[in-house]
Design a protein around this motif. Structure first.
Motif, PDB file in Angstrom:
ATOM      1  N   ALA A 256       0.832  -1.210   0.000  1.00  0.00           N
ATOM      2  CA  ALA A 256       0.000   0.000   0.000  1.00  0.00           C
ATOM      3  C   ALA A 256       0.866   1.260   0.000  1.00  0.00           C
ATOM      4  O   ALA A 256       0.368   2.361  -0.228  1.00  0.00           O
ATOM      5  CB  ALA A 256      -0.933  -0.002   1.200  1.00  0.00           C
ATOM      6  N   LEU A 257       2.148   1.096   0.271  1.00  0.00           N
ATOM      7  CA  LEU A 257       3.066   2.241   0.263  1.00  0.00           C
ATOM      8  C   LEU A 257       4.034   2.172  -0.916  1.00  0.00           C
ATOM      9  O   LEU A 257       5.013   2.914  -0.973  1.00  0.00           O
ATOM     10  CB  LEU A 257       3.837   2.300   1.587  1.00  0.00           C
ATOM     11  CG  LEU A 257       3.027   2.833   2.777  1.00  0.00           C
ATOM     12  CD1 LEU A 257       3.621   2.386   4.100  1.00  0.00           C
ATOM     13  CD2 LEU A 257       2.924   4.354   2.717  1.00  0.00           C
ATOM     14  N   GLN A 259       3.745   2.998  -4.131  1.00  0.00           N
ATOM     15  CA  GLN A 259       3.847   4.160  -5.026  1.00  0.00           C
ATOM     16  C   GLN A 259       4.707   5.269  -4.414  1.00  0.00           C
ATOM     17  O   GLN A 259       5.647   5.735  -5.049  1.00  0.00           O
ATOM     18  CB  GLN A 259       2.450   4.670  -5.424  1.00  0.00           C
ATOM     19  CG  GLN A 259       2.486   5.584  -6.657  1.00  0.00           C
ATOM     20  CD  GLN A 259       1.207   6.404  -6.849  1.00  0.00           C
ATOM     21  OE1 GLN A 259       0.243   6.254  -6.116  1.00  0.00           O
ATOM     22  NE2 GLN A 259       1.213   7.280  -7.843  1.00  0.00           N
ATOM     23  N   PRO A 260       4.430   5.700  -3.165  1.00  0.00           N
ATOM     24  CA  PRO A 260       5.334   6.718  -2.587  1.00  0.00           C
ATOM     25  C   PRO A 260       6.752   6.209  -2.352  1.00  0.00           C
ATOM     26  O   PRO A 260       7.710   6.972  -2.494  1.00  0.00           O
ATOM     27  CB  PRO A 260       4.656   7.109  -1.271  1.00  0.00           C
ATOM     28  CG  PRO A 260       3.615   6.087  -1.020  1.00  0.00           C
ATOM     29  CD  PRO A 260       3.252   5.477  -2.323  1.00  0.00           C
ATOM     30  N   LEU A 262       8.417   3.919  -4.191  1.00  0.00           N
ATOM     31  CA  LEU A 262       9.119   3.914  -5.478  1.00  0.00           C
ATOM     32  C   LEU A 262       9.413   5.346  -5.922  1.00  0.00           C
ATOM     33  O   LEU A 262      10.491   5.628  -6.453  1.00  0.00           O
ATOM     34  CB  LEU A 262       8.309   3.160  -6.538  1.00  0.00           C
ATOM     35  CG  LEU A 262       8.181   1.652  -6.287  1.00  0.00           C
ATOM     36  CD1 LEU A 262       7.327   0.992  -7.361  1.00  0.00           C
ATOM     37  CD2 LEU A 262       9.556   0.973  -6.234  1.00  0.00           C
ATOM     38  N   THR A 263       8.464   6.247  -5.703  1.00  0.00           N
ATOM     39  CA  THR A 263       8.711   7.646  -6.062  1.00  0.00           C
ATOM     40  C   THR A 263       9.913   8.193  -5.295  1.00  0.00           C
ATOM     41  O   THR A 263      10.777   8.859  -5.872  1.00  0.00           O
ATOM     42  CB  THR A 263       7.461   8.507  -5.778  1.00  0.00           C
ATOM     43  OG1 THR A 263       6.378   8.007  -6.571  1.00  0.00           O
ATOM     44  CG2 THR A 263       7.701   9.963  -6.128  1.00  0.00           C
TER      45      THR A 263
ATOM     46  N   GLN B 259      -0.877  10.542  -3.170  1.00  0.00           N
ATOM     47  CA  GLN B 259      -0.168   9.852  -2.084  1.00  0.00           C
ATOM     48  C   GLN B 259       1.346  10.118  -2.135  1.00  0.00           C
ATOM     49  O   GLN B 259       1.927  10.542  -1.134  1.00  0.00           O
ATOM     50  CB  GLN B 259      -0.472   8.344  -2.100  1.00  0.00           C
ATOM     51  CG  GLN B 259      -0.131   7.666  -0.770  1.00  0.00           C
ATOM     52  CD  GLN B 259      -0.064   6.138  -0.851  1.00  0.00           C
ATOM     53  OE1 GLN B 259      -0.335   5.546  -1.875  1.00  0.00           O
ATOM     54  NE2 GLN B 259       0.307   5.504   0.252  1.00  0.00           N
ATOM     55  N   PRO B 260       2.008   9.915  -3.282  1.00  0.00           N
ATOM     56  CA  PRO B 260       3.448  10.257  -3.297  1.00  0.00           C
ATOM     57  C   PRO B 260       3.708  11.756  -3.137  1.00  0.00           C
ATOM     58  O   PRO B 260       4.710  12.135  -2.532  1.00  0.00           O
ATOM     59  CB  PRO B 260       3.929   9.755  -4.664  1.00  0.00           C
ATOM     60  CG  PRO B 260       2.713   9.463  -5.455  1.00  0.00           C
ATOM     61  CD  PRO B 260       1.606   9.194  -4.502  1.00  0.00           C
ATOM     62  N   THR B 263       3.343  12.490   0.535  1.00  0.00           N
ATOM     63  CA  THR B 263       4.492  11.905   1.229  1.00  0.00           C
ATOM     64  C   THR B 263       5.728  12.779   1.040  1.00  0.00           C
ATOM     65  O   THR B 263       6.462  13.044   2.000  1.00  0.00           O
ATOM     66  CB  THR B 263       4.760  10.476   0.714  1.00  0.00           C
ATOM     67  OG1 THR B 263       3.606   9.680   0.986  1.00  0.00           O
ATOM     68  CG2 THR B 263       5.957   9.856   1.411  1.00  0.00           C
ATOM     69  N   LEU B 324       7.295  16.837  -5.965  1.00  0.00           N
ATOM     70  CA  LEU B 324       7.071  15.401  -6.193  1.00  0.00           C
ATOM     71  C   LEU B 324       8.304  14.756  -6.811  1.00  0.00           C
ATOM     72  O   LEU B 324       8.700  13.652  -6.434  1.00  0.00           O
ATOM     73  CB  LEU B 324       5.867  15.225  -7.133  1.00  0.00           C
ATOM     74  CG  LEU B 324       5.625  13.809  -7.657  1.00  0.00           C
ATOM     75  CD1 LEU B 324       5.100  12.914  -6.540  1.00  0.00           C
ATOM     76  CD2 LEU B 324       4.639  13.814  -8.834  1.00  0.00           C
ATOM     77  N   VAL B 389       7.805   8.224 -12.544  1.00  0.00           N
ATOM     78  CA  VAL B 389       6.863   8.645 -11.502  1.00  0.00           C
ATOM     79  C   VAL B 389       5.465   8.824 -12.102  1.00  0.00           C
ATOM     80  O   VAL B 389       4.469   8.374 -11.530  1.00  0.00           O
ATOM     81  CB  VAL B 389       7.335   9.955 -10.827  1.00  0.00           C
ATOM     82  CG1 VAL B 389       6.259  10.522  -9.910  1.00  0.00           C
ATOM     83  CG2 VAL B 389       8.632   9.703 -10.053  1.00  0.00           C
ATOM     84  N   SER B 392       3.825   5.533 -12.793  1.00  0.00           N
ATOM     85  CA  SER B 392       3.511   4.761 -11.582  1.00  0.00           C
ATOM     86  C   SER B 392       2.101   5.086 -11.092  1.00  0.00           C
ATOM     87  O   SER B 392       1.553   4.358 -10.268  1.00  0.00           O
ATOM     88  CB  SER B 392       4.526   5.042 -10.472  1.00  0.00           C
ATOM     89  OG  SER B 392       4.254   6.281  -9.832  1.00  0.00           O
ATOM     90  N   MET B 402       6.754   2.422 -17.075  1.00  0.00           N
ATOM     91  CA  MET B 402       7.443   3.444 -16.273  1.00  0.00           C
ATOM     92  C   MET B 402       8.820   3.758 -16.865  1.00  0.00           C
ATOM     93  O   MET B 402       9.267   4.890 -16.852  1.00  0.00           O
ATOM     94  CB  MET B 402       7.591   2.967 -14.822  1.00  0.00           C
ATOM     95  CG  MET B 402       6.279   2.994 -14.021  1.00  0.00           C
ATOM     96  SD  MET B 402       6.400   2.088 -12.434  1.00  0.00           S
ATOM     97  CE  MET B 402       7.640   3.054 -11.560  1.00  0.00           C
TER      98      MET B 402
END
Lengths: 414, 414
Positions: A256-257, A259-260, A262-263, B259-260, B263, B324, B389, B392, B402
């Motif tokens: 669930a985490l 995406q952030p 990997l970003t 979300q990213p 974060t 981001l 990014v 993703s 990606m």
């Protein structure tokens, strides 16, 4: 009030934890209990299943009197610092007389002896010996036992067998931490029942399973407790059902985490990745090279791609958590860690816990933080950020849950 | 071959773009066209609806001969640098004789005159005058016109009216950029039809709508083109349908990156946020304070919370994109931007485009990059990361999408 201290994760609170609590109270002869609990990320480097608040509620409902948060600075660390952070907090309350930890052996004497041989801690010489033993190809516990025993002779093979138990390894570090703190707290080993720490299966017929097995069952449970139910006390089940229904259960953990995470990894150069605590031996290049070659853009795929003999899964997961949370800098160095937690964060308390807090007004060696908004410290800043990132991954994320540190008072109803 | 250059976003390629392409060829008398297109993020600071590859395919299918990528370093910039990046690339090909841009006025003379009055660019004195005019409460176009005119007298009111048209403002900067480059390319204004740049509605009966309106219709379309269909050429429709079906359409734009993005913002201190390009006047504190107070953890909610008169939405969106993507450092400074793009990245070409590329082997002033894996430059590194990014966030993200910069050759079939 005689008070026993526990250092826990409760991810989630299950029957094994209940048994440990009851035995700890009995063995220590205590009337009250204080648990230092890791927050949104656990020592294995995983995002917790539920918010720290929900987990504190489970603990209180099961009989713990006071739940304190282990700062994420200490939670995401190897045994040495995890134990030191927890023991420091228990010591700083000024109300705890013993630290009860579950262990595979259930014996404290061999740990005390090993601690004596280590002369109170991991010396630079011992860390060098550890490095060398690892380079010789020994497993971490065997290498650690060899390095620790080597300082003053002793039975390295017996020590290796002992430290092969993850909870005995933690136990050794509790003993070391209490000595280092010159604490009056007595360490007590309580034998763990049945399920091994990492056991993935649910034992048929029993009521005790490992937290790993419970989480795996919950992940299969399609939002409800499913097969995990027999292994959880009714109070935990109720909290779990409520949180799952409200979209606040992280059943698929790290995914669930993804995406952030990997970003965070994609957008950093290897030079920036090298600043992440624990990024050693060129692992930053390994990660950068792995990303475009993953089979799928997920955390599990990444872990598989970068795992080697030298990097345990636990170590890699902690590293990814540090990267996700943008952890870096001197706060994460040994000097900073050696200063210990700088505050006592209260997550929840029972009526008896309220009495403990009253006593702590006189006895506590650190500021007691009941509302995060009233206190300002870089360690607490990390905790607030970690909670926000963690809760942003819930199936139904909300700002009040992400920033519950600001919005919600400690748990007192359960 | 006489070749016309275009600077575009094609987000997505619609009938208005087709009309612009046809008129540009006619007005310039060209036989071939080169489009410099922004990549995964557009000048308004938004993640593009489709991958740059899919958008290049739409352009080629509609008749563009060669599609080049505007590096994200230039795409996420105000008009001055966006235009400079695009004009630099067209100039660097050595095959382009005119730059045709759509404009509200359709007239080039007033822009040429204003450019002359600015003596070739935004001088420090003009930037100071602009700052002062903004502080007096003028809108950006009015302030810009005043500052630009002020340098050599002239009709500031007429200039303000002209620059109130976003495409005329861009046009001015194309003219300025070509002068600055001492380029042989002739700027040509082509009058835009009907739909205004930001128009959100779909005009009844017509076939031309703004890209904004088309994207809004696609977001309502539940995965298909829906109401947007009449405003897209059949070739675009086919690509769009295929991409949507494959889970590679970012219909909800920034929300899919919330979300990213959150974060990235949560895990940075105000001091670190201040390093993000364009983070001025204490906006970092405004963002840090806004996060715990958002109604929901989304990008739109954040934009609403931090918007003020001084920060246009476009400016804020570019800033969030920089945050981001972890953009920071001297690469984003004026000195670096003034050096221009350092390579010509080929996204796709027609048979005629292949001829142009052959000619460019002799005429190009920069290395021509056909495969990203063969070339190494910090600007290209940013492009590769931005694409990863961006992709993703697709409904069905995949590593090959990606990292298509590594895996996929330029588009030649369409």
């Amino acid at each position: 009030m005689k008070t026993v201290g526990l250092i826990v994760e409760y991810n989630p609170f299950h029957n094994g934890h209940l048994l440990h609590l009851e035995r700890s109270l009995r063995v220590s002869g205590a009337d009250a209990s204080v648990a230092v609990m890791s927050g949104p990320f656990t020592q294995r480097g995983e995002p917790a299943l539920l918010s720290k608040r929900a987990r504190a509620e489970m603990a209180l409902a099961a009989g713990v009197d006071l739940v304190l948060e282990l700062p994420v600075l200490y939670a995401l660390q190897p045994a040495e610092w995890f134990a030191f952070g927890g023991a420091s907090l228990l010591d700083a309350t000024g109300v705890v007389s013993s630290l009860c930890f579950g262990s595979e052996s259930g014996e404290i004497a061999p740990l005390e002896e090993l601690a004596s041989r280590m002369q109170g801690g991991e010396s630079p010489a011992m860390r060098e010996a550890l490095k060398q033993a690892l380079a010789e190809g020994l497993s971490f516990p065997a290498a650690y036992a060899k390095a620790a025993s080597g300082q003053g002779g002793g039975d390295s093979a017996a020590a290796a067998a002992l430290l092969g138990n993850p909870n005995d390894m933690l136990g050794l570090h509790y003993v070391l931490a209490l000595r280092r703190l010159a604490s009056g707290i007595t360490p007590l080993a309580v034998r763990r029942e049945q399920a091994g720490y990492h056991d993935a299966g649910l034992p048929a017929g029993g009521s005790i399973a490992s937290a790993t097995a419970v989480r795996a069952a919950l992940a299969r449970g399609e939002g409800g407790p499913g097969e995990a139910a027999p292994y959880l006390p009714p109070s935990s089940l109720a909290v779990l059902r409520r949180e799952a229904l409200a979209g606040r259960m992280l059943a698929d953990g790290w995914e669930a985490l993804a995406q952030p995470l990997l970003t965070a990894l994609i957008t950093r150069s290897p030079e920036e990745l090298a600043l992440v605590p624990g990024m050693d031996e060129g692992l930053e290049h390994r990660i950068a090279a792995a990303l475009p070659r993953l089979p799928v853009p997920g955390t599990e795929a990444l872990l598989s791609a970068i795992k080697t003999k030298r990097y345990t899964r636990t170590r890699l997961q902690r590293l990814l958590a540090h990267a996700l949370l943008n952890h870096r800098g001197p706060l994460f160095g040994r000097d900073s860690l050696a200063r210990g937690p700088r505050y006592i964060r209260v997550l929840g308390f029972s009526p008896k816990g309220r009495q403990l807090l009253k006593t702590m007004k006189k006895t506590a060696k650190l500021p007691v933080v009941v509302r995060a908004a009233d206190f300002d410290h870089p360690q607490l800043g990390l905790d607030i950020r970690a909670a926000a990132v963690h809760a942003s991954a819930f199936p139904s994320p909300g700002i009040r849950e992400m920033y519950a540190d600001y919005y919600a008072p400690p748990v007192t109803e359960f």
